[in-house]
Design a protein around this motif. Structure first.
Motif, PDB file in Angstrom:
ATOM      1  N   TYR A   1      14.849  66.960  53.604  1.00  0.00           N
ATOM      2  CA  TYR A   1      14.456  66.543  52.264  1.00  0.00           C
ATOM      3  C   TYR A   1      15.611  65.860  51.535  1.00  0.00           C
ATOM      4  CZ  TYR A   1      12.738  66.808  47.469  1.00  0.00           C
ATOM      5  OH  TYR A   1      12.354  66.494  46.192  1.00  0.00           O
ATOM      6  N   ILE A   2      16.807  66.432  51.663  1.00  0.00           N
ATOM      7  CA  ILE A   2      17.979  65.855  50.995  1.00  0.00           C
ATOM      8  C   ILE A   2      18.339  64.503  51.591  1.00  0.00           C
ATOM      9  CG2 ILE A   2      20.459  66.189  50.596  1.00  0.00           C
ATOM     10  CD1 ILE A   2      19.913  69.201  50.503  1.00  0.00           C
ATOM     11  N   ASP A   3      18.112  64.343  52.911  1.00  0.00           N
ATOM     12  CA  ASP A   3      18.542  63.131  53.609  1.00  0.00           C
ATOM     13  C   ASP A   3      17.474  62.041  53.631  1.00  0.00           C
ATOM     14  OD1 ASP A   3      20.652  61.913  55.390  1.00  0.00           O
ATOM     15  OD2 ASP A   3      18.945  61.853  56.778  1.00  0.00           O
ATOM     16  N   ARG A   4      16.312  62.280  53.033  1.00  0.00           N
ATOM     17  CA  ARG A   4      15.190  61.362  53.218  1.00  0.00           C
ATOM     18  C   ARG A   4      15.473  59.966  52.677  1.00  0.00           C
ATOM     19  NH1 ARG A   4      14.475  64.119  48.678  1.00  0.00           N
ATOM     20  NH2 ARG A   4      13.325  63.213  46.903  1.00  0.00           N
ATOM     21  N   GLU A   5      16.348  59.827  51.665  1.00  0.00           N
ATOM     22  CA  GLU A   5      16.658  58.518  51.093  1.00  0.00           C
ATOM     23  C   GLU A   5      18.013  57.987  51.552  1.00  0.00           C
ATOM     24  OE1 GLU A   5      16.342  58.839  46.902  1.00  0.00           O
ATOM     25  OE2 GLU A   5      14.153  59.131  46.909  1.00  0.00           O
ATOM     26  N   ARG A   6      18.842  58.879  52.078  1.00  0.00           N
ATOM     27  CA  ARG A   6      20.177  58.454  52.494  1.00  0.00           C
ATOM     28  C   ARG A   6      20.213  58.003  53.959  1.00  0.00           C
ATOM     29  NH1 ARG A   6      20.644  62.796  49.086  1.00  0.00           N
ATOM     30  NH2 ARG A   6      22.033  62.541  47.282  1.00  0.00           N
ATOM     31  N   ASN A   7      19.356  58.589  54.779  1.00  0.00           N
ATOM     32  CA  ASN A   7      19.267  58.225  56.207  1.00  0.00           C
ATOM     33  C   ASN A   7      20.586  58.425  56.952  1.00  0.00           C
ATOM     34  OD1 ASN A   7      16.522  57.440  56.077  1.00  0.00           O
ATOM     35  ND2 ASN A   7      17.124  55.467  55.198  1.00  0.00           N
ATOM     36  N   ILE A   8      21.341  59.433  56.543  1.00  0.00           N
ATOM     37  CA  ILE A   8      22.597  59.716  57.236  1.00  0.00           C
ATOM     38  C   ILE A   8      22.316  60.279  58.619  1.00  0.00           C
ATOM     39  CG2 ILE A   8      24.675  61.149  57.199  1.00  0.00           C
ATOM     40  CD1 ILE A   8      24.688  60.900  54.178  1.00  0.00           C
ATOM     41  N   LEU A   9      21.298  61.136  58.723  1.00  0.00           N
ATOM     42  CA  LEU A   9      20.989  61.746  60.012  1.00  0.00           C
ATOM     43  C   LEU A   9      20.584  60.691  61.041  1.00  0.00           C
ATOM     44  CD1 LEU A   9      19.008  64.926  58.889  1.00  0.00           C
ATOM     45  CD2 LEU A   9      21.391  64.760  59.589  1.00  0.00           C
ATOM     46  N   ALA A  10      19.939  59.615  60.571  1.00  0.00           N
ATOM     47  CA  ALA A  10      19.519  58.564  61.496  1.00  0.00           C
ATOM     48  C   ALA A  10      20.713  57.851  62.121  1.00  0.00           C
ATOM     49  CB  ALA A  10      18.628  57.554  60.779  1.00  0.00           C
TER      50      ALA A  10
END
Length: 248
Positions: free
Chosen positions: A35-44
């Motif tokens: 949820y926290i990463d949904r706009e940052r896309n760091i995990l991608a």
């Protein structure tokens, strides 16, 4: 007086319940992370950092080896020797599953794992306190180089040194420990009092660990572990394009 005997093995039904809790908490953690990463896309971006992640994982594993060797040395100073390196390492590493708990107190679950290897609960608690105290000291020393970037660093360092001094006095000065036990009797609730007596007893058990040779060796091992962890973090930040001003 607290009971420092080894705890009995957990019944299978309770193991299953504990496993369900671990799965549920892990799922909640992963959902929050997504949820926290949904706009940052760091995990991608992590899929493009396989080499860096492997190197960071290797550095962190080596840091754990330093930490575990420090743990074994502390147990040995208390007259306790683990039968094998592997089982002890597994018990030690398992504690990190709860390292996100306040003050890393969840790592005390190692009491259960080391209890299966014949290590009394009091010895595991004393080793845990010894480890946390040395980590506080090591981190404070390493942070001196960035003291100008940390607000009220002097106040924080003074508090940390004060805590370490109190631990040392409780370990080496029996009248202070007896006074602490008497004060704990005024606390409300028997579970709170039992916990207080257990913690004081663990602090009192620090006495055989407070020798200069062990302290110096353990501090160096802790310093090496934290420097390796910091190096892994720095490499990961650089690979992700995150600038660190102090490197410029």
């Amino acid at each position: 007086m607290t009971d420092c005997s080894s705890p009995a093995p957990v019944k299978p039904v309770r193991r299953g319940r504990a496993g369900s809790w671990v799965v549920a908490i892990a799922a909640a953690y992963l959902a929050a992370l997504w949820y926290i990463d949904r706009e940052r896309n760091i995990l991608a971006q992590l899929s493009n950092l396989n080499g860096t992640l492997a190197l960071c994982a290797g550095l962190v594993l080596v840091s754990y080896a330093f930490r575990y060797q420090r743990w074994r040395s502390a147990l040995s100073a208390q007259g306790l020797r683990l039968q094998g390196w592997r089982l002890g390492a597994l018990a030690y590493l398992a504690g990190f599953a709860f390292t996100a708990s306040p003050g890393k107190a969840g790592e005390l679950l190692r009491i259960r794992y080391f209890g299966w290897q014949g290590v009394p609960a009091g010895a595991t608690l004393a080793t845990f306190i010894f480890e946390r105290a040395l980590d506080l000291l090591v981190i404070t020393v390493l942070a001196i180089g960035a003291a100008h970037m940390i607000p009220a660093f002097g106040v924080l360092a003074t508090i940390i040194l004060g805590v370490l001094l109190i631990l040392g006095l409780l370990a080496c000065w029996p009248p202070l420990a007896r006074g602490a036990h008497r004060l704990i009797e005024y606390l409300p609730g028997s579970p709170v009092r039992r916990l207080g007596h257990f913690l004081i007893a663990g602090t009192r058990a620090l006495d055989p660990l407070l020798c200069w040779r062990l302290l110096l060796r353990s501090a160096l091992q802790g310093g090496a572990a934290w420097l390796l962890t910091a190096l892994a973090f720095t490499l990961l930040c650089q690979a992700m394009g995150i600038s660190l001003p102090w490197l410029c």
